[in-house]
Design an enzyme around this catalytic site. Structure first.
Site, PDB file in Angstrom:
ATOM      1  N   HIS A 254      -1.094  -1.704  13.483  1.00 48.71           N
ATOM      2  CA  HIS A 254      -1.323  -2.011  12.081  1.00 48.71           C
ATOM      3  C   HIS A 254      -0.007  -2.505  11.495  1.00 48.71           C
ATOM      4  O   HIS A 254       0.925  -2.842  12.235  1.00 48.71           O
ATOM      5  CB  HIS A 254      -1.888  -0.800  11.339  1.00 48.71           C
ATOM      6  CG  HIS A 254      -1.076   0.448  11.469  1.00 48.71           C
ATOM      7  ND1 HIS A 254      -0.151   0.827  10.534  1.00 48.71           N
ATOM      8  CD2 HIS A 254      -1.050   1.401  12.441  1.00 48.71           C
ATOM      9  CE1 HIS A 254       0.416   1.965  10.912  1.00 48.71           C
ATOM     10  NE2 HIS A 254      -0.106   2.332  12.061  1.00 48.71           N
TER      11      HIS A 254
ATOM     12  N   HIS B 135       0.862  -1.186   0.000  1.00 44.97           N
ATOM     13  CA  HIS B 135       0.000   0.000   0.000  1.00 44.97           C
ATOM     14  C   HIS B 135       0.892   1.228   0.000  1.00 44.97           C
ATOM     15  O   HIS B 135       2.113   1.140   0.158  1.00 44.97           O
ATOM     16  CB  HIS B 135      -0.935  -0.006   1.212  1.00 44.97           C
ATOM     17  CG  HIS B 135      -0.246  -0.191   2.522  1.00 44.97           C
ATOM     18  ND1 HIS B 135       0.155  -1.435   2.976  1.00 44.97           N
ATOM     19  CD2 HIS B 135       0.147   0.678   3.472  1.00 44.97           C
ATOM     20  CE1 HIS B 135       0.747  -1.322   4.151  1.00 44.97           C
ATOM     21  NE2 HIS B 135       0.765  -0.042   4.485  1.00 44.97           N
TER      22      HIS B 135
END
Length: 379
Positions: A301, A62
């Site tokens: 995360h 990402h």
């Protein structure tokens, strides 16, 4: 819950290397209207900072925070590479999940996917699936076996009970509430006498009404006797395949070592760890534990999770991680996918159980890394 479409899944893809795979995924995000053309630079920059390989053949590239302006709408593109793509450090990615997300929308999606992908059997199926429909169902957890129902919800610890039938009813009720058994199991499990394993440990099950693999444990606050035999803990098992054997083997090992008392004194998190296979039962192992609160704004995360796992990998000790504010289920601290799947949010308390000669040093380093923000600034 995020819904993945078949159009976003591309089986049977090929790429010469990691950069080529990322560019392929980035182009698909652009074509789907999720990102502008420049987003690929953010994805490559992110990969240069820290590998997005999660384990079990899965990578999840990402963009960086600097390239969020190039995200037009949150979306995902999934590419399956049956022949694999070298991802560095002797790692091979067979499934690459590219994410474009504005703000922190991707965190919930990341946790949703990693909970599914943390099941290694699912990761293997993702490699061999031949069509987009099957891949989508696997990623969304629609074809995933629940594996083993065994977490804090199936434990009844230190309860007021003075007979085995009460413990049998508690366990059967817990398993039914978890969807692991039906009414036939409850009737049978309550009416049939349990098996005395010794050292205060009892076991029961049922040949009918098993709908999922599950383990429930009931432990009385005060030990009692039944038929002249001590009762300190009852384990009830529902079985549809061999999955629960791991827990039963762990129990057998503890009993063989005359270590049943460890189960009788443990809190819920430690009890789950002792029976899950993530904490050695060897009484001679140097085992220590410590608890640390995560202060990162967005919890654990991928980026802080990666740093934590990298710290753990520096040590020889086996290290188990438990989110005390989550399900209480222990996971292997060396698996990024499993650590991220814990769903750790800001303020959650993690328990680390380290077993090995360098356990103390490992826990000290872990605590220091968490206190320092795991690569992120703490407010």
């Amino acid at each position: 819950m995020f819904q993945l479409t078949v159009k976003a899944i591309h089986p049977g893809a090929q790429a010469a290397d990691k950069d080529a795979a990322i560019r392929l995924v980035a182009d698909a995000l652009v074509q789907a209207g999720n990102a502008a053309a420049g987003y690929v630079e953010g994805m490559l920059a992110r990969e240069a900072q820290t590998s997005t390989f999660l384990g079990s053949g899965i990578a999840m590239p990402h963009g960086t925070t600097d390239t969020r302006d190039w995200v037009l709408k949150t979306g995902v593109q999934v590419f399956q590479f049956p022949e694999g793509v070298a991802w560095g450090d002797d790692q091979t990615a067979y499934v690459v999940i590219g994410i474009a997300a504005r703000s922190d929308e991707h965190l919930g999606l990341l946790r949703q996917l990693t909970r599914v992908l943390s099941d290694e059997s699912v990761a293997q199926q993702l490699r061999t699936a031949t069509d987009a429909e099957t891949l989508r169902a696997l990623l969304m957890g629609e074809t995933q076996s629940r594996g083993l129902v065994f977490d804090a919800s199936t434990l009844s610890l230190d309860v007021a009970a003075g007979d085995l039938m009460t413990l049998q009813a508690l366990n059967a009720g817990r398993l039914k509430a978890a969807g692991a058994v039906d009414a036939a199991f409850v009737i049978s499990a309550v009416s049939q006498p349990p098996l005395n394993l010794g050292q205060g440990i009892w076991l029961n099950d049922s040949t009918s009404g098993n709908t999922e693999n599950g383990v429930a444990i009931a432990r009385p606050a005060v030990r009692f006797t039944e038929g002249g035999e001590p009762v300190a803990l009852l384990m009830t098992v529902s079985v549809i395949d061999e999955t629960p054997l791991n827990v039963l083997n762990r129990l057998s090992d503890l009993l063989a070592r005359r270590q049943a008392e460890r189960l009788l004194k443990a809190d819920a998190a430690t009890l789950l760890a002792l029976l899950s296979g993530d904490t050695p039962t060897d009484q001679h192992a140097h085992t220590q534990c410590a608890e640390f609160v995560v202060r990162n704004e967005h919890g654990l995360h991928a980026r802080p999770g990666t740093l934590l796992v990298n710290v753990i990998k520096q040590f020889k000790s086996e290290i188990t991680v438990i989110n005390l504010d989550g399900t209480g289920k222990p996971v292997n601290g060396r698996s990024l996918m499993k650590v991220v799947a814990l769903g750790v949010k800001k303020g959650h308390c993690l328990r680390f159980i380290a077993s090995g000669d360098d356990a103390e040093q490992a826990l000290t380093a872990i605590g220091e890394a968490i206190a320092a923000g795991l690569g992120e600034s703490l407010a």
